[in-house]
Write a protein that holds these residues in place. Structure first.
Motif, mmCIF file in Angstrom:
data_model
loop_
_atom_site.group_PDB
_atom_site.id
_atom_site.type_symbol
_atom_site.label_atom_id
_atom_site.label_comp_id
_atom_site.label_asym_id
_atom_site.label_seq_id
_atom_site.Cartn_x
_atom_site.Cartn_y
_atom_site.Cartn_z
ATOM 1 N N ALA C 60 -16.294 8.342 1.951
ATOM 2 C CA ALA C 60 -16.018 6.962 0.809
ATOM 3 C C ALA C 60 -14.658 6.960 0.621
ATOM 4 C CB ALA C 60 -16.602 7.229 -0.027
ATOM 5 N N ALA C 61 -13.937 8.650 0.933
ATOM 6 C CA ALA C 61 -12.456 8.406 0.744
ATOM 7 C C ALA C 61 -11.186 7.773 1.624
ATOM 8 C CB ALA C 61 -12.135 10.057 0.554
ATOM 9 N N ALA C 62 -12.217 8.077 2.878
ATOM 10 C CA ALA C 62 -11.756 7.711 4.149
ATOM 11 C C ALA C 62 -11.078 5.990 3.782
ATOM 12 C CB ALA C 62 -12.121 8.285 5.375
ATOM 13 N N THR C 63 -12.199 5.444 3.604
ATOM 14 C CA THR C 63 -12.492 3.792 3.142
ATOM 15 C C THR C 63 -11.554 3.573 1.570
ATOM 16 O OG1 THR C 63 -14.449 3.474 3.721
ATOM 17 C CG2 THR C 63 -14.057 1.992 2.777
ATOM 18 N N HIS C 64 -11.629 4.186 1.376
ATOM 19 C CA HIS C 64 -10.746 4.427 -0.189
ATOM 20 C C HIS C 64 -9.798 4.108 -0.083
ATOM 21 C CE1 HIS C 64 -11.121 4.169 -4.818
ATOM 22 N NE2 HIS C 64 -9.547 3.789 -4.409
ATOM 23 N N ALA C 65 -9.112 5.091 0.397
ATOM 24 C CA ALA C 65 -8.136 5.712 0.632
ATOM 25 C C ALA C 65 -7.016 4.324 1.639
ATOM 26 C CB ALA C 65 -7.836 6.933 0.914
ATOM 27 N N ALA C 66 -8.028 4.599 3.033
ATOM 28 C CA ALA C 66 -7.274 3.035 3.956
ATOM 29 C C ALA C 66 -6.759 1.822 3.318
ATOM 30 C CB ALA C 66 -8.033 3.038 5.336
ATOM 31 N N ILE C 67 -7.810 1.799 2.473
ATOM 32 C CA ILE C 67 -7.641 0.079 2.169
ATOM 33 C C ILE C 67 -6.868 0.359 0.991
ATOM 34 C CG2 ILE C 67 -8.964 -1.964 0.207
ATOM 35 C CD1 ILE C 67 -11.333 -0.849 1.815
ATOM 36 N N GLY C 68 -6.565 1.490 -0.466
ATOM 37 C CA GLY C 68 -5.348 1.698 -0.919
ATOM 38 C C GLY C 68 -3.735 1.332 -0.902
ATOM 39 N N VAL C 69 -3.880 2.042 0.223
ATOM 40 C CA VAL C 69 -2.952 2.613 1.421
ATOM 41 C C VAL C 69 -2.526 1.266 2.038
ATOM 42 C CG1 VAL C 69 -1.651 3.120 3.509
ATOM 43 C CG2 VAL C 69 -3.053 4.405 2.057
ATOM 44 N N ARG C 70 -3.456 0.468 2.260
ATOM 45 C CA ARG C 70 -3.272 -1.140 3.054
ATOM 46 C C ARG C 70 -2.299 -1.811 1.978
ATOM 47 N NH1 ARG C 70 -6.093 -4.479 6.256
ATOM 48 N NH2 ARG C 70 -5.404 -6.751 5.991
ATOM 49 N N VAL C 71 -3.184 -2.001 0.603
ATOM 50 C CA VAL C 71 -2.718 -2.834 -0.576
ATOM 51 C C VAL C 71 -1.070 -2.569 -0.746
ATOM 52 C CG1 VAL C 71 -3.045 -3.233 -2.894
ATOM 53 C CG2 VAL C 71 -4.859 -3.421 -1.567
ATOM 54 N N VAL C 72 -1.046 -0.985 -1.204
ATOM 55 C CA VAL C 72 0.188 -0.748 -1.915
ATOM 56 C C VAL C 72 0.968 -0.832 -0.290
ATOM 57 C CG1 VAL C 72 1.896 1.361 -2.712
ATOM 58 C CG2 VAL C 72 -0.341 1.426 -2.338
ATOM 59 N N ALA C 73 1.225 -1.102 0.966
ATOM 60 C CA ALA C 73 2.509 -1.071 1.840
ATOM 61 C C ALA C 73 2.493 -2.726 1.617
ATOM 62 C CB ALA C 73 1.420 -0.784 3.395
ATOM 63 N N SER C 74 1.031 -3.341 1.506
ATOM 64 C CA SER C 74 1.468 -5.183 1.482
ATOM 65 C C SER C 74 2.687 -5.208 0.407
ATOM 66 C CB SER C 74 0.110 -5.674 1.573
ATOM 67 O OG SER C 74 -0.492 -5.640 0.023
ATOM 68 N N GLU C 75 2.638 -4.924 -0.790
ATOM 69 C CA GLU C 75 2.764 -5.109 -2.398
ATOM 70 C C GLU C 75 4.530 -4.518 -1.759
ATOM 71 O OE1 GLU C 75 1.034 -4.686 -5.344
ATOM 72 O OE2 GLU C 75 -0.139 -6.119 -5.111
ATOM 73 N N TRP C 76 4.993 -3.435 -1.380
ATOM 74 C CA TRP C 76 6.561 -2.615 -1.171
ATOM 75 C C TRP C 76 7.169 -2.078 0.267
ATOM 76 C CZ3 TRP C 76 4.660 2.321 -5.257
ATOM 77 C CH2 TRP C 76 4.777 2.505 -6.468
ATOM 78 N N THR C 77 6.258 -2.634 1.138
ATOM 79 C CA THR C 77 7.299 -2.845 1.924
ATOM 80 C C THR C 77 7.176 -4.185 2.449
ATOM 81 O OG1 THR C 77 5.318 -2.391 3.616
ATOM 82 C CG2 THR C 77 6.141 -0.300 2.249
ATOM 83 N N ARG C 78 7.606 -4.202 3.745
ATOM 84 C CA ARG C 78 7.566 -5.860 4.135
ATOM 85 C C ARG C 78 6.815 -5.844 5.557
ATOM 86 N NH1 ARG C 78 12.406 -8.167 1.765
ATOM 87 N NH2 ARG C 78 13.667 -7.048 2.054
ATOM 88 N N TRP C 79 5.042 -5.020 5.419
ATOM 89 C CA TRP C 79 5.148 -5.124 6.457
ATOM 90 C C TRP C 79 3.765 -6.037 6.259
ATOM 91 C CZ3 TRP C 79 3.052 0.566 8.785
ATOM 92 C CH2 TRP C 79 3.950 0.811 8.303
ATOM 93 N N HIS C 80 3.062 -6.372 7.181
ATOM 94 C CA HIS C 80 2.249 -7.858 6.627
ATOM 95 C C HIS C 80 0.723 -7.967 8.029
ATOM 96 C CE1 HIS C 80 5.264 -9.292 9.033
ATOM 97 N NE2 HIS C 80 4.340 -9.423 10.571
ATOM 98 N N GLY C 81 0.310 -8.878 8.053
ATOM 99 C CA GLY C 81 -0.703 -9.330 8.978
ATOM 100 C C GLY C 81 -1.374 -8.279 9.560
ATOM 101 N N GLY C 82 -1.030 -8.124 10.903
ATOM 102 C CA GLY C 82 -1.580 -6.996 11.808
ATOM 103 C C GLY C 82 -1.178 -5.866 11.726
ATOM 104 N N MET C 83 0.186 -4.937 11.228
ATOM 105 C CA MET C 83 0.639 -4.347 10.677
ATOM 106 C C MET C 83 0.020 -3.080 9.765
ATOM 107 S SD MET C 83 4.402 -5.677 10.920
ATOM 108 C CE MET C 83 5.778 -3.878 10.626
ATOM 109 N N LEU C 84 -0.765 -4.216 8.713
ATOM 110 C CA LEU C 84 -1.404 -3.781 7.389
ATOM 111 C C LEU C 84 -2.744 -3.494 8.113
ATOM 112 C CD1 LEU C 84 0.049 -6.792 4.735
ATOM 113 C CD2 LEU C 84 0.059 -3.742 5.223
ATOM 114 N N GLU C 85 -3.220 -4.669 9.048
ATOM 115 C CA GLU C 85 -4.311 -4.208 9.844
ATOM 116 C C GLU C 85 -4.626 -2.556 10.373
ATOM 117 O OE1 GLU C 85 -7.137 -6.026 8.929
ATOM 118 O OE2 GLU C 85 -8.159 -5.545 9.864
#
Lengths: 238, 121, 109
Positions: C60-85
């Motif tokens: 559960a933590a791995a799922t939650h943290a992975a998605i959380g980190v993705r969302v933060v990266a999508s908002e606070w960095t210029r990463w997009h699409g495949g890089m976020l995935e």
């Protein structure tokens, strides 16, 4: 007579604040201040207003860092040590000075399917709506939005996520979702469940804190999250 | 007379307690996510030997480490309680009192961290 | 963020909430006197309960943290699409692998 040192944003995104000395009066609003500058000091100052009585939302600007209706903001409440700072709304392209381009705001409104799709025509009998159903109460609680873009300007998720449809567009989608006369809910749910839809909202509640009509887009968006989640789990969304 | 250059100042909403709560939630989440791999690696030490794990655990008796652990207890409790508030907000009909809940979460997290630290002393 | 990631994020949070309250209890209980490997292993070795408990928490933590980190990266960095995935999967798999290894280390006899 007391004076306010008013910093007004001049130019476009690469502009700057310029300071004007404006006489402070009793019962003076921030819109009065901007108007005074344009009439007495610099006629090239660009700004918007219409009703000037808190009904149309056209005069929304950033005052001391927060988006508000300037015609409903008394200078006595916001002047700090004789200073006041006024700029255009955040999160929208600046056209000039205090006027920004609201087109992205309205484009996202369309993208969220914030448009009424009727079932009946003018030939049909007017549908009777019971005002006390849960759905109608939910719609009514959110329906007084006048598209002033204050919530959009207050939202950091809008700032950080270019795809995010924003609180106003999603709030409107919520009212239509709850409108029994509307037939567009399949497309609407898909629109708000996509990237940039309701799930991008982090419930900061900046929208709810700043809405001059005391609306609560956070609550509307939470409703959209529940509906889309249920639709997804039932396999009705992709 | 020219004022400051740059961009218009539009950050006033960041002084609101609910925005601060969201920011703390995000920072605590990132910190916990960064900490987790270390946490897991510690327990995996037992795969080399029990003594290896014991050696590390003795190191954590260091007061500076205890303070850091109390900090982790704070972050975990804060993120957990804030997360529960969001789950309730999104799944129940709207309720008032969010600022009070945020204050309560901060207080509970601080108290738990303090109790942890005091017991460790 | 879309509906699929949202459901996974919130579901993993809901799973973790009660487990973490118990885990906080474990932290306080385990630290009542100095931490030691023997104490910890005496509780976890051969325990089906703790094995299942912590394996669930890890996933559960791995799922939650992975998605959380993705969302933060999508908002606070210029990463997009495949890089976020890629970032999301890297975080999730790393946490799950390390976490399940740790669970196995303390549970398996």
């Amino acid at each position: 007579m007391a004076e306010i040192a008013v910093s007004l944003w001049r130019g476009k995104a690469d502009g700057n604040y310029q300071v004007y000395r404006v006489p402070q009066r009793d019962n003076q609003t921030v819109l009065d201040v901007v108007t005074w500058v344009q009439r007495n000091v610099d006629p090239t100052l660009a700004y918007r207003f219409a009703c000037r009585v808190g009904m149309c939302g056209s005069c929304a600007m950033t005052v001391n860092g927060r988006p508000r209706w300037t015609c409903r903001t008394h200078t006595a409440k916001v002047v700090n040590n004789g200073k006041l700072e006024i700029g255009p709304l955040a999160n929208l392209p600046i056209i000039k000075d205090l006027a920004c381009d609201l087109r992205p705001f309205f484009e996202k409104w369309q993208k969220a399917k914030g448009v009424f799709s009727p079932r009946l025509t003018r030939q049909d009998t007017i549908e009777r709506i019971v005002p006390t159903t849960a759905a109608r109460l939910a719609a009514d609680a959110a329906v007084e939005c006048i598209n002033c873009a204050v919530c959009y300007a207050a939202c950091d998720t809008v700032r950080w996520n270019a795809d995010y449809l924003g609180p106003a567009a999603l709030n409107r989608a919520w009212t239509l979702l709850n409108d029994v006369r509307d037939t567009g809910n399949r497309q609407r749910l898909a629109a708000v469940a996509a990237t940039g839809g309701c799930h991008a909202c982090h419930s900061h509640q900046s929208c709810q804190q700043h809405c001059p009509n005391a609306l609560n887009p956070t609550a509307s968006i939470a409703g959209l999250k529940r509906h889309t989640m249920q639709a997804y789990l039932r396999g009705e969304l992709e | 007379m020219n004022g400051k250059r740059g961009e218009p100042n539009t950050g006033g909403h960041r002084r609101d307690p609910l925005w601060l709560a969201a920011w703390l939630h995000r920072i605590s989440g990132l910190a916990l996510a960064a900490f987790l791999p270390l946490h897991f690696l510690v327990f995996a030490l037992v795969l080399s030997s029990k003594a290896a794990l014991d050696g590390f655990l003795r190191w954590t008796a260091n007061p500076a480490v205890k303070v850091a652990e109390a900090g982790l207890v704070f972050l975990l409790t804060l993120h957990l309680l804030g997360g529960i508030r969001i789950l309730l907000l999104e799944n129940l009909p709207w309720f008032a009192g969010h600022k009070q809940l945020v204050a309560g979460a901060l207080l509970t997290a601080s108290m738990l961290a303090l109790v942890f630290l005091v017991r460790a002393a | 963020m879309n509906v699929r990631l949202y459901v996974l994020q919130r579901a993993s949070a809901a799973v973790m909430a009660p487990l973490l309250l118990i885990h906080l209890g474990v932290i306080f209980y385990a630290s009542r006197r100095g931490l030691s490997a023997s104490d910890i292993l005496a509780r976890t070795r051969g325990s089906l309960f703790w094995g299942a408990f912590y394996a669930t928490l890890v996933v559960a933590a791995a799922t939650h943290a992975a998605i959380g980190v993705r969302v933060v990266a999508s908002e606070w960095t210029r990463w997009h699409g495949g890089m976020l995935e890629a970032l999301m999967w890297a975080c999730g798999l790393l946490l799950a692998a390390l976490g399940l290894t740790a669970v196995a280390a303390v549970v398996l006899v």
